[in-house]
Design a protein around this motif. Structure first.
Motif, PDB file in Angstrom:
ATOM      1  N   MET A 204       5.592  -1.731  -5.386  1.00 55.97           N
ATOM      2  CA  MET A 204       4.341  -2.341  -4.916  1.00 55.97           C
ATOM      3  C   MET A 204       3.736  -3.126  -6.078  1.00 55.97           C
ATOM      4  O   MET A 204       3.822  -2.687  -7.226  1.00 55.97           O
ATOM      5  CB  MET A 204       3.333  -1.266  -4.488  1.00 55.97           C
ATOM      6  CG  MET A 204       3.815  -0.304  -3.424  1.00 55.97           C
ATOM      7  SD  MET A 204       2.551   0.937  -3.069  1.00 55.97           S
ATOM      8  CE  MET A 204       2.475   1.831  -4.631  1.00 55.97           C
TER       9      MET A 204
ATOM     10  N   ARG B 243       0.260  -4.441  -7.528  1.00 53.76           N
ATOM     11  CA  ARG B 243      -1.198  -4.301  -7.411  1.00 53.76           C
ATOM     12  C   ARG B 243      -1.881  -5.499  -8.042  1.00 53.76           C
ATOM     13  O   ARG B 243      -1.240  -6.428  -8.538  1.00 53.76           O
ATOM     14  CB  ARG B 243      -1.633  -3.009  -8.091  1.00 53.76           C
ATOM     15  CG  ARG B 243      -1.106  -1.778  -7.351  1.00 53.76           C
ATOM     16  CD  ARG B 243      -1.465  -0.499  -8.075  1.00 53.76           C
ATOM     17  NE  ARG B 243      -1.113   0.672  -7.285  1.00 53.76           N
ATOM     18  CZ  ARG B 243      -0.826   1.854  -7.786  1.00 53.76           C
ATOM     19  NH1 ARG B 243      -0.849   2.026  -9.101  1.00 53.76           N
ATOM     20  NH2 ARG B 243      -0.529   2.870  -7.001  1.00 53.76           N
TER      21      ARG B 243
ATOM     22  N   GLY C 130       5.142   2.414  -8.485  1.00 52.78           N
ATOM     23  CA  GLY C 130       6.130   3.187  -7.753  1.00 52.78           C
ATOM     24  C   GLY C 130       7.251   3.630  -8.662  1.00 52.78           C
ATOM     25  O   GLY C 130       7.422   3.106  -9.776  1.00 52.78           O
TER      26      GLY C 130
ATOM     27  N   ALA D 202       4.961  -6.007  -1.456  1.00 51.75           N
ATOM     28  CA  ALA D 202       5.914  -4.970  -1.841  1.00 51.75           C
ATOM     29  C   ALA D 202       7.327  -5.483  -1.598  1.00 51.75           C
ATOM     30  O   ALA D 202       7.521  -6.534  -0.977  1.00 51.75           O
ATOM     31  CB  ALA D 202       5.679  -3.681  -1.041  1.00 51.75           C
TER      32      ALA D 202
ATOM     33  N   SER E 250       0.855  -1.195   0.000  1.00 51.49           N
ATOM     34  CA  SER E 250       0.000   0.000   0.000  1.00 51.49           C
ATOM     35  C   SER E 250       0.887   1.240   0.000  1.00 51.49           C
ATOM     36  O   SER E 250       2.001   1.222   0.563  1.00 51.49           O
ATOM     37  CB  SER E 250      -0.902   0.039   1.235  1.00 51.49           C
ATOM     38  OG  SER E 250      -0.157   0.315   2.409  1.00 51.49           O
ATOM     39  N   ARG E 251       0.383   2.305  -0.613  1.00 57.22           N
ATOM     40  CA  ARG E 251       1.154   3.546  -0.671  1.00 57.22           C
ATOM     41  C   ARG E 251       1.452   4.058   0.741  1.00 57.22           C
ATOM     42  O   ARG E 251       2.551   4.524   1.033  1.00 57.22           O
ATOM     43  CB  ARG E 251       0.373   4.596  -1.469  1.00 57.22           C
ATOM     44  CG  ARG E 251       1.041   5.969  -1.529  1.00 57.22           C
ATOM     45  CD  ARG E 251       2.220   5.985  -2.467  1.00 57.22           C
ATOM     46  NE  ARG E 251       1.784   5.778  -3.851  1.00 57.22           N
ATOM     47  CZ  ARG E 251       2.609   5.670  -4.879  1.00 57.22           C
ATOM     48  NH1 ARG E 251       3.922   5.714  -4.666  1.00 57.22           N
ATOM     49  NH2 ARG E 251       2.150   5.480  -6.096  1.00 57.22           N
TER      50      ARG E 251
ATOM     51  N   CYS F  59       4.351   2.026   2.320  1.00 54.46           N
ATOM     52  CA  CYS F  59       5.629   2.310   1.658  1.00 54.46           C
ATOM     53  C   CYS F  59       6.123   3.707   2.011  1.00 54.46           C
ATOM     54  O   CYS F  59       7.332   3.908   2.255  1.00 54.46           O
ATOM     55  CB  CYS F  59       5.482   2.154   0.148  1.00 54.46           C
ATOM     56  SG  CYS F  59       5.213   0.424  -0.369  1.00 54.46           S
ATOM     57  N   ASP F  60       5.219   4.672   2.070  1.00 51.73           N
ATOM     58  CA  ASP F  60       5.621   6.027   2.457  1.00 51.73           C
ATOM     59  C   ASP F  60       6.096   6.060   3.907  1.00 51.73           C
ATOM     60  O   ASP F  60       7.049   6.781   4.244  1.00 51.73           O
ATOM     61  CB  ASP F  60       4.448   7.001   2.267  1.00 51.73           C
ATOM     62  CG  ASP F  60       4.186   7.316   0.802  1.00 51.73           C
ATOM     63  OD1 ASP F  60       5.059   6.997  -0.037  1.00 51.73           O
ATOM     64  OD2 ASP F  60       3.115   7.862   0.487  1.00 51.73           O
TER      65      ASP F  60
END
Length: 595
Positions: free
Chosen positions: A358, A360, A367, A392, A335-336, A339-340
C-alpha cells in the motif's frame, strides 16, 4: 367479425375509439375496484385493459375469470377517463368496455406466477417452461434472440455470403469434446455422430467451388454444463471464405459483429476499432485469453524488483528459471481493510494469500512486502505501475502457466471491488497468434491447442523444423466483456501439411485418412486457400440481453444435469428399439440402482 379477434392486445390506440372490437388472450390479472372489474388481457403483442361493470351481461362470467385463463372479449373501445392514462403502456390511453366474454381455455392453479418477475426455482421454471416463457422478460429475450439472428443473417448476406445447411448426422471428429453418438439401424455396430461444428463440411464447401458460406448452425457436444454453455446443443454463426488471408476474414466479420451489437446494445457504447491482442500478451496482461477490457487494470511483470530482495519467498522462487512475479495494480485500493479482504478472498480460492504493497501519503510503501524489499524497490514498483498515494498493488509469483488463471481472477476481483469496471459498454477485441500445440501433462504428449485444421504460421517448414510448442497458428478469437464469442482460423489446405500437423499430435497418416477421408481426398484435387470462423449465437444474445445465464435466452433449455424436465429427456429406449439397433445396455451399478 373474426372468430377470435379483430385486433391484437397491443395495437388499439385513440384512433380506434368508438369501434366494436374483439380480443383474445390470457388474463394477466383481475382487479376489483368497488365492484367494477378490470381485466388486463395479454397476448404476444401487448396488453389491453378491459372494463366490466355490474350492468354488463359479461359481469357474471368476468367474476369467474382467473389468471392465465384464455378468453375472448367483445366490447366497445373508449378513451380512458381523465387522469387514468397509463403512459408506460402503448395501449394506455384506451380501454375496452366489455359486453361479452367467452372462456376459450381455463387454467388450473399455477405452479409459478406469470405476472411479475419473481425468482422461482430452476426446476419449476424448466418443468413448466411454457408458463415461464409467458413472463415478460423471458418472452422479450426470446424475441430479441430472433431479431439478433435476423440481423446476423441480413448482414452476412449483405457481405456476399451464401447460406447453406450442412448435415446433422455425420462422422465422429476430434473437435475437443465428446460426441453425441447415434446408432445406425441399417449398419449394425456403427454410429453416426451429431456435429460438434460443421468444420469439415464448411471446408468441403470451399473445395466445391462456393466462395462464401454461412449458416446459423446447431452444434452438439457431450460436455458438462456450465453457465456460459448450454448442455448438449448450442448455435453458432458459422462462416467460411475462399482465397483469403487473416486480414480478409477480419475485414468481413468485424462489421457484422459490430453492427449486430450496435443494433441491440440499447445505446451502450460498442468498440469501433477492435484492438488485436496476441494470445501471449492477453495472458500476460489480463490472465485470460478472453479478457474483459471494460476493466482498465493491466498486470505487469515486476520480477526484477524482487530478484535478490529481502522478500525471501519471492526471491527464492525467482531462482528457478521461468518463474516470475506479476503485479496487479489497485488504484484507490490502498487501505488495510481492502488489502486484508483481498488476502482473505485469495485464501478462499485455495491460495496461501496475496502479497501486497500500500502507498500512503508521501509515497511511503506499507505492508510486509514493502518492509522486506525496502523503500527503493517499493518506489521502483510504484513508478513502473504508474500508481500514486492511496493506491496498492497485489502480487502473484511462481510458474506463470500455473498461476495465470488465478492472476486473471484476482485482476477481475480488484477491478470489480474498486468499481473500476464500466459495465455499461461492450468491449470487443481480436485475440490472435494462438499456439498451434500444447503439452498434455496427463498423457505426456503434444496435443492441438485450438482447432486442428488451422494453418501453422510458417506452414510446412514450421511443422518440419520448429519445436511444436513454439509454433503459432493463424487462429483467432473474438473476446467481448470477458467471454469468448467467436473462434476461427485460416485453414491448413495442403494434404502433406495436414498429415504432418496431425502426426505431431500423435495421429498416423492412415488414421487421418480414415477419420478425415472426405477432406483428405478433397485436398488432392485443387484446394483453395480458405479460412473462416464461428460466432456463438447464444453467448452474443446473452450479452445483449444483459444476463449471465444462457437459460434466460434459450427457449427450451435443459437443466444443469443435462435433463429436459419438460419433455422428460433423456429417457429409456424400449426393448424393441434396442433390438432394432442391435444394442444391449450395460449399466454401471449406480445407474442400475437409481434407474
Amino acid at each position: 367479425m373474426h372468430r377470435y379477434r379483430t385486433h391484437t392486445c397491443g395495437e388499439l390506440r385513440p384512433e380506434h375509439v368508438g369501434q366494436t372490437v374483439r380480443l383474445s388472450g390470457w388474463v394477466h390479472r383481475v382487479r376489483d375496484h368497488g365492484g367494477v372489474l378490470f381485466i388486463d388481457l395479454r397476448d404476444h403483442y401487448g396488453l389491453t385493459q378491459v372494463v366490466v361493470d355490474p350492468d354488463s351481461p359479461a359481469f357474471k362470467m368476468a367474476e369467474t375469470a382467473r389468471s392465465e385463463w384464455v378468453i375472448r372479449v367483445d366490447g366497445r373501445l373508449r378513451a380512458r377517463p381523465a387522469g387514468t392514462d397509463n403512459t408506460e403502456l402503448p395501449t394506455g390511453q384506451v380501454e375496452v368496455y366489455c359486453t361479452e366474454i367467452e372462456v376459450l381455455g381455463p387454467a388450473a392453479e399455477l405452479p409459478l406466477p406469470v405476472f411479475g418477475d419473481q425468482d422461482y426455482p430452476e426446476e419449476t421454471r424448466l418443468r413448466y417452461r411454457f408458463l415461464d416463457l409467458r413472463r415478460e422478460k423471458l418472452h422479450k429475450n426470446i424475441m430479441t434472440r430472433g431479431a439478433i439472428i435476423d440481423s446476423m443473417r441480413a448482414r452476412m448476406k449483405g457481405q456476399g455470403f451464401f447460406e447453406f445447411q450442412t448435415p446433422i448426422l455425420t462422422a465422429s471428429s476430434p473437435e475437443g469434446a465428446r460426441d453425441f453418438l447415434v446408432p445406425s439401424r441399417l449398419h449394425p455396430g456403427k454410429f453416426y455422430a451429431l456435429p460438434q461444428a460443421p468444420q469439415q463440411y464448411k471446408q468441403l464447401i470451399m473445395m466445391s467451388g462456393f466462395d462464401r458460406y454461412f449458416q446459423i448452425a446447431p452444434c452438439f457436444r457431450d460436455e458438462d454444463p456450465r453457465a456460459d454453455r448450454l448442455p448438449g446443443e448450442f448455435y453458432q454463426l458459422d462462416l467460411e471464405m475462399s482465397f483469403v488471408e487473416q486480414e480478409d476474414v477480419f475485414a468481413s466479420v468485424e462489421p457484422v459483429i459490430t453492427g449486430v451489437f450496435e443494433d441491440f446494445a440499447g445505446g451502450k457504447p460498442v468498440t469501433k476499432n477492435w484492438p488485436r491482442i496476441p494470445y501471449a500478451d492477453a495472458l500476460r496482461k489480463y490472465g485470460t485469453d478472453k479478457p474483459d477490457l471494460r476493466n482498465p487494470l493491466v498486470m505487469q511483470d515486476v520480477s526484477e524488483h524482487f530478484r535478490g530482495s529481502g522478500f525471501k519467498v519471492f526471491a527464492r522462487m525467482l531462482e528457478t528459471e521461468g518463474n516470475q512475479v506479476w503485479a496487479i495494480p489497485a488504484p484507490g485500493g490502498g487501505s488495510r481493510a481492502f488489502c486484508d479482504r483481498m488476502n482473505s478472498w485469495a485464501q478462499g480460492e485455495g491460495q496461501p494469500g496475496l502479497g501486497y504493497v500500500m502507498w500512503r501519503e508521501g509515497g511511503e510503501g506499507a505492508g510486509p512486502v514493502a518492509n522486506n524489499i525496502g523503500p527503493e524497490r517499493t518506489e521502483a514498483i510504484r513508478t513502473q505501475l504508474g500508481l500514486k498515494d492511496g493506491d496498492a498493488a497485489f502480487f502473484v509469483a511462481g510458474d506463470p502457466s500455473k498461476f495465470v488463471r488465478f492472476a486473471g481472477m484476482a485482476r477481475t476481483k480488484v477491478g470489480e471491488e474498486l468499481k473500476l469496471v464500466d459495465f455499461d459498454r461492450f468491449e470487443l477485441a481480436w485475440i490472435v497468434d494462438f499456439p498451434m500445440y500444447e503439452w498434455n501433462e496427463d498423457d505426456k504428449k503434444v496435443d492441438f491447442s485450438h482447432n486442428p485444421f488451422s494453418m501453422p504460421q510458417g506452414g510446412l517448414d514450421a511443422l518440419n523444423g520448429q519445436d511444436p510448442l513454439t509454433i503459432k497458428a493463424f487462429q483467432y478469437d473474438i473476446a467481448c466483456n470477458g467471454y469468448e464469442i467467436a473462434s476461427g482460423g485460416i485453414r491448413n489446405h495442403r494434404p502433406e501439411a495436414m498429415v504432418k500437423a496431425f502426426e505431431i499430435a500423435g495421429y498416423g497418416e492412415q488414421e487421418v485418412i480414415d477419420r478425415f477421408g472426405g477432406m483428405y481426398r478433397a485436398f488432392q484435387y485443387g484446394a483453395p486457400p480458405h479460412g473462416g470462423m464461428a460466432a456463438g449465437v447464444d453467448r452474443i444474445v446473452m450479452l445483449l440481453c444483459g444476463t449471465n445465464n444462457l437459460r434466460e435466452i434459450s427457449i427450451f433449455p435443459m437443466n444443469q444435469q443435462a435433463l429436459d424436465l419438460l419433455m422428460g429427456a433423456p429417457n429409456e429406449a424400449s426393448p424393441k428399439q434396442l433390438r432394432d439397433l442391435h444394442i444391449r445396455t450395460s449399466l454401471p451399478a449406480s445407474a442400475a440402482k437409481t434407474g
